[in-house]
Structure formats: C-alpha cells, structure tokens
Design a protein around this motif. Structure first.
Motif, PDB file in Angstrom:
ATOM      1  N   GLY A  65      35.038  17.668  36.124  1.00  0.00           N
ATOM      2  CA  GLY A  65      33.718  17.226  36.549  1.00  0.00           C
ATOM      3  C   GLY A  65      33.609  15.719  36.542  1.00  0.00           C
ATOM      4  O   GLY A  65      34.444  15.021  35.969  1.00  0.00           O
ATOM      5  N   SER A  66      32.571  15.223  37.192  1.00  0.00           N
ATOM      6  CA  SER A  66      32.283  13.794  37.243  1.00  0.00           C
ATOM      7  C   SER A  66      31.126  13.493  36.289  1.00  0.00           C
ATOM      8  O   SER A  66      30.052  14.089  36.403  1.00  0.00           O
ATOM      9  N   ILE A  67      31.355  12.588  35.350  1.00  0.00           N
ATOM     10  CA  ILE A  67      30.348  12.265  34.340  1.00  0.00           C
ATOM     11  C   ILE A  67      29.162  11.561  35.003  1.00  0.00           C
ATOM     12  O   ILE A  67      29.339  10.694  35.860  1.00  0.00           O
TER      13      ILE A  67
ATOM     14  N   ASN B 281      31.033  26.110  19.196  1.00  0.00           N
ATOM     15  CA  ASN B 281      30.887  27.448  19.766  1.00  0.00           C
ATOM     16  C   ASN B 281      30.563  27.471  21.253  1.00  0.00           C
ATOM     17  O   ASN B 281      30.242  28.518  21.803  1.00  0.00           O
ATOM     18  N   THR B 282      30.622  26.320  21.915  1.00  0.00           N
ATOM     19  CA  THR B 282      30.275  26.252  23.335  1.00  0.00           C
ATOM     20  C   THR B 282      31.305  25.404  24.072  1.00  0.00           C
ATOM     21  O   THR B 282      32.260  24.904  23.477  1.00  0.00           O
ATOM     22  N   ASP B 283      31.090  25.225  25.374  1.00  0.00           N
ATOM     23  CA  ASP B 283      31.926  24.328  26.170  1.00  0.00           C
ATOM     24  C   ASP B 283      31.298  22.947  26.308  1.00  0.00           C
ATOM     25  O   ASP B 283      31.690  22.165  27.178  1.00  0.00           O
ATOM     26  N   ILE B 284      30.338  22.635  25.450  1.00  0.00           N
ATOM     27  CA  ILE B 284      29.747  21.306  25.438  1.00  0.00           C
ATOM     28  C   ILE B 284      30.789  20.292  24.953  1.00  0.00           C
ATOM     29  O   ILE B 284      31.463  20.500  23.944  1.00  0.00           O
ATOM     30  N   VAL B 285      30.913  19.189  25.696  1.00  0.00           N
ATOM     31  CA  VAL B 285      31.795  18.092  25.297  1.00  0.00           C
ATOM     32  C   VAL B 285      30.916  16.942  24.814  1.00  0.00           C
ATOM     33  O   VAL B 285      30.140  16.375  25.586  1.00  0.00           O
TER      34      VAL B 285
ATOM     35  N   GLY C 244      25.770  15.426  24.781  1.00  0.00           N
ATOM     36  CA  GLY C 244      26.490  16.661  25.002  1.00  0.00           C
ATOM     37  C   GLY C 244      26.562  16.959  26.489  1.00  0.00           C
ATOM     38  O   GLY C 244      25.535  17.176  27.142  1.00  0.00           O
ATOM     39  N   LEU C 245      27.772  16.952  27.039  1.00  0.00           N
ATOM     40  CA  LEU C 245      27.965  17.182  28.471  1.00  0.00           C
ATOM     41  C   LEU C 245      28.526  18.577  28.712  1.00  0.00           C
ATOM     42  O   LEU C 245      29.319  19.090  27.919  1.00  0.00           O
ATOM     43  N   ASN C 246      28.140  19.192  29.833  1.00  0.00           N
ATOM     44  CA  ASN C 246      28.874  20.367  30.255  1.00  0.00           C
ATOM     45  C   ASN C 246      30.142  19.903  30.968  1.00  0.00           C
ATOM     46  O   ASN C 246      30.343  18.699  31.212  1.00  0.00           O
ATOM     47  N   LEU C 247      31.027  20.829  31.310  1.00  0.00           N
ATOM     48  CA  LEU C 247      32.312  20.437  31.880  1.00  0.00           C
ATOM     49  C   LEU C 247      32.183  19.821  33.264  1.00  0.00           C
ATOM     50  O   LEU C 247      33.139  19.210  33.766  1.00  0.00           O
ATOM     51  N   LYS C 248      31.021  19.946  33.885  1.00  0.00           N
ATOM     52  CA  LYS C 248      30.780  19.281  35.157  1.00  0.00           C
ATOM     53  C   LYS C 248      30.344  17.834  34.972  1.00  0.00           C
ATOM     54  O   LYS C 248      30.205  17.083  35.943  1.00  0.00           O
ATOM     55  N   GLY C 249      30.086  17.430  33.708  1.00  0.00           N
ATOM     56  CA  GLY C 249      29.728  16.050  33.421  1.00  0.00           C
ATOM     57  C   GLY C 249      28.246  15.781  33.337  1.00  0.00           C
ATOM     58  O   GLY C 249      27.826  14.625  33.224  1.00  0.00           O
ATOM     59  N   HIS C 250      27.408  16.833  33.360  1.00  0.00           N
ATOM     60  CA  HIS C 250      25.964  16.658  33.284  1.00  0.00           C
ATOM     61  C   HIS C 250      25.493  16.702  31.830  1.00  0.00           C
ATOM     62  O   HIS C 250      26.008  17.483  31.015  1.00  0.00           O
ATOM     63  N   ILE C 251      24.506  15.888  31.499  1.00  0.00           N
ATOM     64  CA  ILE C 251      23.981  15.837  30.132  1.00  0.00           C
ATOM     65  C   ILE C 251      23.137  17.073  29.850  1.00  0.00           C
ATOM     66  O   ILE C 251      22.153  17.334  30.546  1.00  0.00           O
TER      67      ILE C 251
ATOM     68  N   GLY D   4      38.953   9.037  25.542  1.00  0.00           N
ATOM     69  CA  GLY D   4      38.508  10.230  24.817  1.00  0.00           C
ATOM     70  C   GLY D   4      39.470  11.378  25.011  1.00  0.00           C
ATOM     71  O   GLY D   4      39.895  11.657  26.135  1.00  0.00           O
ATOM     72  N   ILE D   5      39.830  12.047  23.897  1.00  0.00           N
ATOM     73  CA  ILE D   5      40.692  13.226  23.984  1.00  0.00           C
ATOM     74  C   ILE D   5      40.308  14.207  22.889  1.00  0.00           C
ATOM     75  O   ILE D   5      39.952  13.806  21.776  1.00  0.00           O
ATOM     76  N   CYS D   6      40.351  15.491  23.207  1.00  0.00           N
ATOM     77  CA  CYS D   6      40.153  16.540  22.214  1.00  0.00           C
ATOM     78  C   CYS D   6      40.838  17.808  22.694  1.00  0.00           C
ATOM     79  O   CYS D   6      41.099  17.970  23.891  1.00  0.00           O
ATOM     80  N   PHE D   7      41.141  18.692  21.768  1.00  0.00           N
ATOM     81  CA  PHE D   7      41.770  19.962  22.125  1.00  0.00           C
ATOM     82  C   PHE D   7      40.730  20.935  22.658  1.00  0.00           C
ATOM     83  O   PHE D   7      39.654  21.088  22.080  1.00  0.00           O
ATOM     84  N   LYS D   8      41.065  21.591  23.771  1.00  0.00           N
ATOM     85  CA  LYS D   8      40.283  22.728  24.266  1.00  0.00           C
ATOM     86  C   LYS D   8      40.869  24.018  23.722  1.00  0.00           C
ATOM     87  O   LYS D   8      40.163  24.911  23.280  1.00  0.00           O
ATOM     88  N   THR D   9      42.198  24.129  23.779  1.00  0.00           N
ATOM     89  CA  THR D   9      42.970  25.183  23.118  1.00  0.00           C
ATOM     90  C   THR D   9      44.147  24.488  22.444  1.00  0.00           C
ATOM     91  O   THR D   9      44.296  23.262  22.553  1.00  0.00           O
ATOM     92  N   ASN D  10      45.005  25.271  21.798  1.00  0.00           N
ATOM     93  CA  ASN D  10      46.165  24.650  21.152  1.00  0.00           C
ATOM     94  C   ASN D  10      47.205  24.150  22.157  1.00  0.00           C
ATOM     95  O   ASN D  10      48.164  23.474  21.764  1.00  0.00           O
ATOM     96  N   SER D  11      47.013  24.459  23.435  1.00  0.00           N
ATOM     97  CA  SER D  11      47.966  24.014  24.451  1.00  0.00           C
ATOM     98  C   SER D  11      47.328  23.183  25.562  1.00  0.00           C
ATOM     99  O   SER D  11      48.021  22.740  26.469  1.00  0.00           O
TER     100      SER D  11
END
Length: 269
Positions: free
Chosen positions: A27-29, A44-48, A62-69, A240-247
């Motif tokens: 997504g585009s922030i 517990n969510t897909d909020i970034v 808190g953004l959704n994966l599309k980059g919206h607040i 910015g970096i964080c794990f979504k899953t272990n891979s």
C-alpha cells in the motif's frame, strides 16, 4: 485486438503492485505522513504502527496494509525529541525508541512504553524508561532496537563498526551495558531499524537497499551464527521493519518526491 488490450491492462495492474527487485508493495502511506520512521505489527490485527521522527508530532499512528490511518494515538506526556524505532512485547504493549541523536550531544535516551489498553484511545500517557551510555562510550546516534527476553537491544547507526547496547525493560533510569560490537562487510551498512522473530530465532537489520538476516545465534550473541545479506534491488530511505511471520517482514520508507512512502512485504527465506 481486444484480447491484446486486456492483456496490456492486466500487465499494467500487476506491475503497479510490484517494485523493482523482490519487494512487494502492499500500500501507499497516506500523504500526511512523509517521514515514517518505524514499523511494528499490532498483536492481534494487521494494523502497522508507525511514527515520524524529529520535528514531527508526538503521535503513534496505526495504518492498515493499504497505508490508511485507522488509529491515531496522541502521547500526551512526552515530546518527540527524535523518535526512531518501534518494538512490542508479548502483551501487545508498544515501545517507542526516542534515542535519535544526529548531533551526538544527547546524554540521556528514552524508551516510551504505550500500554496495549491505550492503543484504541485517542490519547495515552507513556511510561518512561531512560538510559545513559556506558561510561567509556561516546555519544552516538541510534535508530534501531528490539526486545528479547525482557531486554532491549539498541543498535548504533555507524558507517563501519557499530555497537549493541542492552537495557532492561524496567521503568526507571539505567546505565546501558555494552553487549557487543560488530562490523558488517560491504558498503552502506548504517542500520535504520531492527526486529526479532516471534520465535526468537531470527534477527533482521535494515538498511536502505538491503537487510541482514541473523540466525543460528547462541543466547543474545546475535552475531555468533549465520549472517546473510539480502538485497532489495531497490534503494529508498527505508527506516521501518517488523516481522509479519517468521519468514516474511513488513517494511516502510519515507516519501521523497514521487519515490517511497510505501508499505512493503519481503520474503526472507
């Protein structure tokens, strides 16, 4: 003729979802956030969760994966001196690393704890963890940290050899302990963000055009195992970096004109 037109449209759509190399744009922030400086996935969510660095407001977004607040939390009891990175614990509490130090003059650094219960509110009061440097270490700039076994590991931003400090996750003031120093091979090695996988087996260190994957390490000697350099074939100001899953990891970068300002995913396997 109609077939070829449809084929061209499909190709254009697919290309719009990709960046050069191995990164995938999710997504585009939103344009209101131009200097995104971190990323941390909600428990517990897909909020970034993201922040902006020095000179910006003291807000956690808190953004959704599309980059919206979707959430906007004002941290009312602190000032954004130089917020640089985010991490979290198993209870979903978010920690803000207020330890940027471009001038190399700071003597006291802070980690701000925002409780999970406050992440759905519009205002929150952060608990403050302060730390000073070991007595024989000169003031440095820090942009990356993560939480492991209830200790923060904070990494300096250096061209060559960098240091890793260890600070307990306890409210109050502490003198950091020098855990290690290391010199990554190659060029462009300034570390701008970091994270550790939920199983504690992999550490990732971010740079603008690559990441380093650390695995097979013993205890908190993170450089004792395998060190892999994974290039993106794509160079923007990634902070910015964080794990979504272990891979798979999530990345963010700052917007610079028509470049950047995106949320990406990247497979580290």
């Amino acid at each position: 003729m109609i077939y070829f037109k449809r084929l061209i449209i499909i190709i254009l759509i697919l290309n719009a979802c990709q960046t050069p190399g191995l990164l995938t744009i999710e997504g585009s922030i939103t344009n209101s956030l131009t200097e995104v400086s971190a990323a941390e996935l909600d428990l517990n969510t897909d909020i970034v969760w993201v922040i902006q660095d020095a000179g910006n407001s003291n807000n956690l977004f808190g953004l959704n994966l599309k980059g919206h607040i979707e959430r906007n939390v004002d941290i009312s009891n602190v000032k954004n001196i130089d917020w640089e990175d985010l991490t979290s614990d198993k209870l979903g509490n978010i920690y803000i690393g207020d330890f940027g130090n471009n001038s190399k003059k700071r003597k006291t650094f802070r980690i701000l704890k925002v409780k999970n219960d406050d992440l759905n509110k519009t205002n929150a009061v952060a608990e403050i963890i302060e730390f000073t440097l070991p007595k024989d270490i000169h003031s440095k700039d820090f942009e990356a940290f993560f939480l492991y076994n209830n200790f923060f590991y904070i990494i300096s931003k250096e061209t060559k050899k960098f240091i890793v400090l260890k600070v307990p996750n306890e409210i109050g003031t502490h003198e950091a302990v020098l855990r290690s120093d290391f010199n990554l091979k190659g060029k462009n090695n300034k570390i701008t963000s970091a994270d550790i996988s939920s199983d504690g087996n992999i550490v990732v260190l971010l740079n603008h055009d690559k990441l380093w994957k650390l695995s097979g390490f013993e205890s908190d000697d993170f450089f004792s195992g395998q060190i892999e350099e994974l290039p993106f074939k794509h160079n923007t100001q990634k902070e910015g970096i964080c794990f979504k899953t272990n891979s798979k990891v999530i990345l963010t970068d700052e917007r610079d004109g028509i470049e950047g300002g995106n949320i990406y995913t990247f497979d580290i396997n």
